[in-house]
Design a protein around this motif. Structure first.
Motif, PDB file in Angstrom:
ATOM      1  N   UNK A   1      45.421  55.924  83.135  1.00  0.00           N
ATOM      2  CA  UNK A   1      44.372  55.841  82.126  1.00  0.00           C
ATOM      3  C   UNK A   1      43.357  56.950  82.379  1.00  0.00           C
ATOM      4  N   UNK A   2      42.880  57.520  81.328  1.00  0.00           N
ATOM      5  CA  UNK A   2      41.892  58.595  81.418  1.00  0.00           C
ATOM      6  C   UNK A   2      40.524  58.005  81.747  1.00  0.00           C
ATOM      7  N   UNK A   3      39.492  58.823  81.675  1.00  0.00           N
ATOM      8  CA  UNK A   3      38.141  58.379  82.006  1.00  0.00           C
ATOM      9  C   UNK A   3      37.787  57.075  81.290  1.00  0.00           C
ATOM     10  N   UNK A   4      37.045  56.232  81.971  1.00  0.00           N
ATOM     11  CA  UNK A   4      36.681  54.956  81.363  1.00  0.00           C
ATOM     12  C   UNK A   4      35.429  55.052  80.502  1.00  0.00           C
ATOM     13  N   UNK A   5      34.645  56.104  80.667  1.00  0.00           N
ATOM     14  CA  UNK A   5      33.449  56.273  79.846  1.00  0.00           C
ATOM     15  C   UNK A   5      33.884  56.767  78.479  1.00  0.00           C
ATOM     16  N   UNK A   6      33.525  56.044  77.431  1.00  0.00           N
ATOM     17  CA  UNK A   6      33.921  56.415  76.086  1.00  0.00           C
ATOM     18  C   UNK A   6      32.707  56.709  75.230  1.00  0.00           C
ATOM     19  N   UNK A   7      32.909  57.534  74.215  1.00  0.00           N
ATOM     20  CA  UNK A   7      31.828  57.769  73.277  1.00  0.00           C
ATOM     21  C   UNK A   7      31.831  56.657  72.231  1.00  0.00           C
ATOM     22  N   UNK A   8      30.837  56.596  71.376  1.00  0.00           N
ATOM     23  CA  UNK A   8      30.765  55.513  70.395  1.00  0.00           C
ATOM     24  C   UNK A   8      31.955  55.449  69.449  1.00  0.00           C
ATOM     25  N   UNK A   9      32.675  56.542  69.285  1.00  0.00           N
ATOM     26  CA  UNK A   9      33.823  56.542  68.382  1.00  0.00           C
ATOM     27  C   UNK A   9      35.082  56.031  69.065  1.00  0.00           C
ATOM     28  N   UNK A  59      44.826  70.569  78.238  1.00  0.00           N
ATOM     29  CA  UNK A  59      45.128  69.906  76.978  1.00  0.00           C
ATOM     30  C   UNK A  59      45.618  68.507  77.313  1.00  0.00           C
ATOM     31  N   UNK A  60      45.150  67.509  76.555  1.00  0.00           N
ATOM     32  CA  UNK A  60      45.517  66.116  76.818  1.00  0.00           C
ATOM     33  C   UNK A  60      46.708  65.626  76.004  1.00  0.00           C
ATOM     34  N   UNK A  61      46.980  66.277  74.870  1.00  0.00           N
ATOM     35  CA  UNK A  61      48.046  65.829  73.968  1.00  0.00           C
ATOM     36  C   UNK A  61      48.445  67.000  73.085  1.00  0.00           C
ATOM     37  N   UNK A  62      49.740  67.078  72.774  1.00  0.00           N
ATOM     38  CA  UNK A  62      50.252  68.122  71.881  1.00  0.00           C
ATOM     39  C   UNK A  62      50.912  67.450  70.686  1.00  0.00           C
ATOM     40  N   UNK A 110      57.227  62.031  73.211  1.00  0.00           N
ATOM     41  CA  UNK A 110      57.023  60.586  73.339  1.00  0.00           C
ATOM     42  C   UNK A 110      56.983  59.872  71.998  1.00  0.00           C
ATOM     43  N   UNK A 111      56.737  60.610  70.920  1.00  0.00           N
ATOM     44  CA  UNK A 111      56.658  59.990  69.596  1.00  0.00           C
ATOM     45  C   UNK A 111      57.094  61.003  68.547  1.00  0.00           C
ATOM     46  N   UNK A 112      57.547  60.487  67.400  1.00  0.00           N
ATOM     47  CA  UNK A 112      57.919  61.351  66.288  1.00  0.00           C
ATOM     48  C   UNK A 112      57.175  60.892  65.041  1.00  0.00           C
ATOM     49  N   UNK A 113      56.904  61.851  64.173  1.00  0.00           N
ATOM     50  CA  UNK A 113      56.111  61.602  62.978  1.00  0.00           C
ATOM     51  C   UNK A 113      56.751  62.349  61.818  1.00  0.00           C
ATOM     52  N   UNK A 114      57.110  61.619  60.772  1.00  0.00           N
ATOM     53  CA  UNK A 114      57.685  62.236  59.583  1.00  0.00           C
ATOM     54  C   UNK A 114      56.588  62.659  58.627  1.00  0.00           C
ATOM     55  N   UNK A 115      56.754  63.842  58.032  1.00  0.00           N
ATOM     56  CA  UNK A 115      55.845  64.317  56.996  1.00  0.00           C
ATOM     57  C   UNK A 115      56.421  63.901  55.650  1.00  0.00           C
ATOM     58  N   UNK A 127      45.955  57.767  69.568  1.00  0.00           N
ATOM     59  CA  UNK A 127      45.218  56.841  70.420  1.00  0.00           C
ATOM     60  C   UNK A 127      46.104  56.180  71.461  1.00  0.00           C
ATOM     61  N   UNK A 128      47.304  55.839  71.096  1.00  0.00           N
ATOM     62  CA  UNK A 128      48.225  55.211  72.036  1.00  0.00           C
ATOM     63  C   UNK A 128      48.701  56.141  73.120  1.00  0.00           C
TER      64      UNK A 128
END
Length: 132
Positions: A1-9, A59-62, A110-115, A127-128
């Motif tokens: 898990x990344x940092x536990x401090x989160x912004x309001x969003x 970079x955290x995600x591509x 890790x995931x696929x997304x259809x356009x 987010x996941x």
């Protein structure tokens, strides 16, 4: 898990997402989806540009399209898995390229997304993956 401090969003500070797509409209759409909820977005028009940016900063995600000139998305996935195996990836494609989405998973996406994709689906996937 990344940092536990989160912004309001709800996103942790400084979550950086690199989007590789040769379509400026898709880049703009994804930026418009992700930036308002707190993500930092970097853009690349092909796999070569994406790798160059990965070598210069964290970079955290591509998110990568599969059909791009120069280094395509499948080549990018292979290169990222060799050099940056810890970075989660989402492969996306539509039309003709959609047939390559299962190959992208085999190569390490890790995931696929259809356009075309739905805004909520993009947010859910992103987010996941960064929470892993």
């Amino acid at each position: 898990m990344r940092e536990s401090v989160k912004n309001p969003l709800g996103t942790p500070p400084e979550v950086v997402i690199l989007i590789a797509d040769d379509d400026p409209l898709i880049l703009s759409l994804l930026r418009d989806i992700l930036c308002p909820v707190g993500y930092q977005v970097l853009e690349a028009a092909n796999g070569n540009q994406a790798l160059s940016q990965l070598r210069q900063r964290k970079v955290d995600l591509i998110i990568t399209d599969l059909m791009m000139p120069g280094m395509d998305g499948l080549e990018l996935i292979r290169a990222v898995r060799r050099e940056f195996p810890e970075i989660p990836m989402i492969a996306m494609s539509g039309g003709f390229g959609e047939q390559f989405l299962p190959i992208a998973e085999v190569l390490g996406s890790q995931a696929i997304l259809s356009k075309p994709f739905k805004v909520d689906r993009v947010k859910e996937m992103v987010g996941g993956l960064w929470r892993r």
